[in-house]
Design a protein around this motif. Structure first.
Motif, PDB file in Angstrom:
ATOM      1  N   VAL A  98       0.534  -1.166   0.161  1.00  0.00           N
ATOM      2  CA  VAL A  98       0.057  -0.213   0.205  1.00  0.00           C
ATOM      3  C   VAL A  98       1.111   1.109  -0.382  1.00  0.00           C
ATOM      4  O   VAL A  98       0.354   1.995  -0.589  1.00  0.00           O
ATOM      5  N   GLU A  99       1.997   1.374   0.582  1.00  0.00           N
ATOM      6  CA  GLU A  99       2.851   2.332   0.556  1.00  0.00           C
ATOM      7  C   GLU A  99       3.391   2.846   0.071  1.00  0.00           C
ATOM      8  O   GLU A  99       3.716   3.761  -0.915  1.00  0.00           O
ATOM      9  N   SER A 100       4.150   1.573  -0.800  1.00  0.00           N
ATOM     10  CA  SER A 100       4.301   1.366  -2.395  1.00  0.00           C
ATOM     11  C   SER A 100       3.962   2.042  -3.560  1.00  0.00           C
ATOM     12  O   SER A 100       4.272   3.500  -4.294  1.00  0.00           O
ATOM     13  N   ILE A 101       2.612   1.470  -3.684  1.00  0.00           N
ATOM     14  CA  ILE A 101       1.394   2.673  -4.111  1.00  0.00           C
ATOM     15  C   ILE A 101       1.359   3.526  -3.863  1.00  0.00           C
ATOM     16  O   ILE A 101       1.103   5.037  -5.184  1.00  0.00           O
ATOM     17  N   ALA A 102       1.138   4.212  -2.910  1.00  0.00           N
ATOM     18  CA  ALA A 102       0.472   5.493  -2.092  1.00  0.00           C
ATOM     19  C   ALA A 102       1.691   6.219  -2.425  1.00  0.00           C
ATOM     20  O   ALA A 102       1.130   7.899  -2.932  1.00  0.00           O
ATOM     21  N   TYR A 106      10.267   4.602  -5.719  1.00  0.00           N
ATOM     22  CA  TYR A 106      11.073   5.585  -4.594  1.00  0.00           C
ATOM     23  C   TYR A 106      12.031   6.253  -5.758  1.00  0.00           C
ATOM     24  O   TYR A 106      12.726   6.588  -6.020  1.00  0.00           O
ATOM     25  N   ALA A 107      11.721   6.327  -7.513  1.00  0.00           N
ATOM     26  CA  ALA A 107      13.850   6.719  -8.037  1.00  0.00           C
ATOM     27  C   ALA A 107      12.086   8.811  -8.379  1.00  0.00           C
ATOM     28  O   ALA A 107      13.430   9.341  -8.637  1.00  0.00           O
ATOM     29  N   ASP A 108      11.424   8.913  -8.202  1.00  0.00           N
ATOM     30  CA  ASP A 108      10.659   9.759  -8.068  1.00  0.00           C
ATOM     31  C   ASP A 108      11.035  11.115  -6.921  1.00  0.00           C
ATOM     32  O   ASP A 108      10.739  12.354  -6.650  1.00  0.00           O
ATOM     33  N   GLY A 109      11.404  10.301  -5.790  1.00  0.00           N
ATOM     34  CA  GLY A 109      12.191  11.405  -4.813  1.00  0.00           C
ATOM     35  C   GLY A 109      12.524  10.393  -3.311  1.00  0.00           C
ATOM     36  O   GLY A 109      11.955   8.596  -3.541  1.00  0.00           O
ATOM     37  N   PRO A 110      12.628  11.254  -2.197  1.00  0.00           N
ATOM     38  CA  PRO A 110      13.142  10.557  -1.371  1.00  0.00           C
ATOM     39  C   PRO A 110      11.673   9.803  -0.063  1.00  0.00           C
ATOM     40  O   PRO A 110      11.153  10.690  -0.877  1.00  0.00           O
TER      41      PRO A 110
END
Length: 381
Positions: A98-102, A106-110
């Motif tokens: 859920v956290e990964s989708i929301a 991870y390449a988009d930012g910290p």
């Protein structure tokens, strides 16, 4: 009257129900912390914590990173059984998804779910599962494991307590395990026999040291405590030797010294099984005498013979029994260690030996990586 009786009945009934509920809650809490109860309360609490962490991470991932899910997983490894852990891990995995989708890639930012986050959470889960399986195989939950070790340590301490002696006698015992641990391979069992007239003391040094020898020392102290006083003095060491032989341990030997002291006359006998000699201070001359009895190690071969040496404690005399950790070291032999021990003990001749046992260990073998024990018996003048 009927109205008042009904009120009293209702009040009494409510109090009984509250009392039963309180007793049931207390019993369930005791069972839980002893490890006898179910772990569903801990599982339910951790299952609630995971969504809370997930929501906090989605709202503020900088302050609550996705790796925070490792916290309930670590707690689960300590609290839960292996079967319950699987439910917790499934919930944590769903929370990571859920956290990964929301949060996005991870390449988009910290503060995103990275491969490193997954590895950290998975590693915590793996080690938690290993610990839980080990506890399940041993059959001792973590909540009870520490209590059990504490109980074992206290039993050794109680069994090593010396009985109270009549007026005119002083006794004290000091024991220091190797490496500052709580368990030692050295132990003492003592009893007053023949109507309290005779004091029998057995000081034993089990092969090994610290935790490695602690479990065997506990077993032997219980067995030796049962033998002491149940057999004639000259029958104790042969019986102890036979007991060790029947255990068939890889490290099955021990040294032991058995003191049989007449508290009225001061006469005594010493029987030894490969143990360092006792030391007696003669008050009249101020000299120390070695009292060395002959006998092999316990648990080496059957049919061993143990020859006694006799002596007598006059008023003012002192008798010291000790283990080899106090007088032996890699850089010195036992004779040098005994000389150092008697030299330090001479400092207490004028002031008395009250409280001297612990200080003698500190002075002679403070940093020795071995179990050390010292027993002092003195007859006041």
């Amino acid at each position: 009257m009927a109205r008042r009786s009904g009120a009293e009945t209702f009040t009494a009934r409510w109090r009984r129900s509250a009392h039963r509920a309180r007793i049931a809650l207390r019993r369930s809490g005791v069972d839980y912390f002893r490890g006898d109860g179910s772990d569903w309360i801990a599982l339910a609490g951790l299952l609630v914590i995971i969504p809370v962490i997930t929501c906090t991470t989605l709202l503020n991932p900088v302050w609550c990173s996705p790796t925070a899910l490792a916290l309930p997983i670590v707690a689960g490894g300590l609290l839960l059984r292996p079967a319950s852990l699987l439910s917790l891990y499934a919930t944590a995995a769903a929370a990571l998804i859920v956290e990964s989708i929301a949060l996005g890639p991870y390449a988009d930012g910290p503060a995103r779910v990275t491969p490193g986050t997954v590895l950290v959470v998975a590693a915590c889960g793996f080690f938690g599962l290993v610990l839980a399986q080990f506890r399940a195989r041993v059959g001792v939950p973590w909540r009870r494991g520490g209590t059990m070790l504490f109980d074992l340590r206290e039993r050794i301490r109680v069994q090593s307590a010396l009985p109270r002696l009549p007026e005119g006698w002083h006794r004290e015992m000091a024991l220091r395990p190797a490496g500052g641990q709580s368990f030692s391979g050295d132990f003492v069992v003592a009893a007053r026999t023949h109507g309290g007239r005779t004091l029998e003391v057995v000081l034993t040094d089990v092969s090994g040291k610290g935790m490695d020898a602690g479990s065997r020392a506990l077993l032997l102290s219980g067995a030796f405590g049962g033998l002491l006083g149940s057999l004639p003095p000259h029958g104790f060491l042969p019986a102890a030797n036979g007991y060790l032989l029947r255990q068939d341990w890889d490290e099955g030997f021990a040294t032991s010294i058995h003191l049989v002291l007449d508290l009225e006359s001061g006469d005594y006998e010493l029987l030894s099984a490969g143990h360092p000699p006792a030391l007696q201070l003669h008050a009249g001359s101020g000299l120390w005498e070695e009292k060395a009895a002959e006998g092999p190690l316990l648990g080496v071969y059957d049919g061993a013979q143990f020859d006694a040496v006799k002596g007598s404690l006059a008023p003012g005399d002192v008798l010291m029994l000790f283990t080899d950790g106090l007088v032996e070291a890699s850089d010195r032999d036992i004779a040098e260690g005994i000389d150092r021990l008697t030299g330090e003990a001479d400092r207490y001749v004028a002031t008395g030996f009250e409280g001297a046992a612990w200080h003698l260990i500190e002075a002679c073998a403070k940093d020795v990586n071995d179990d050390r024990a010292l027993l002092l018996l003195s007859r006041r003048g």
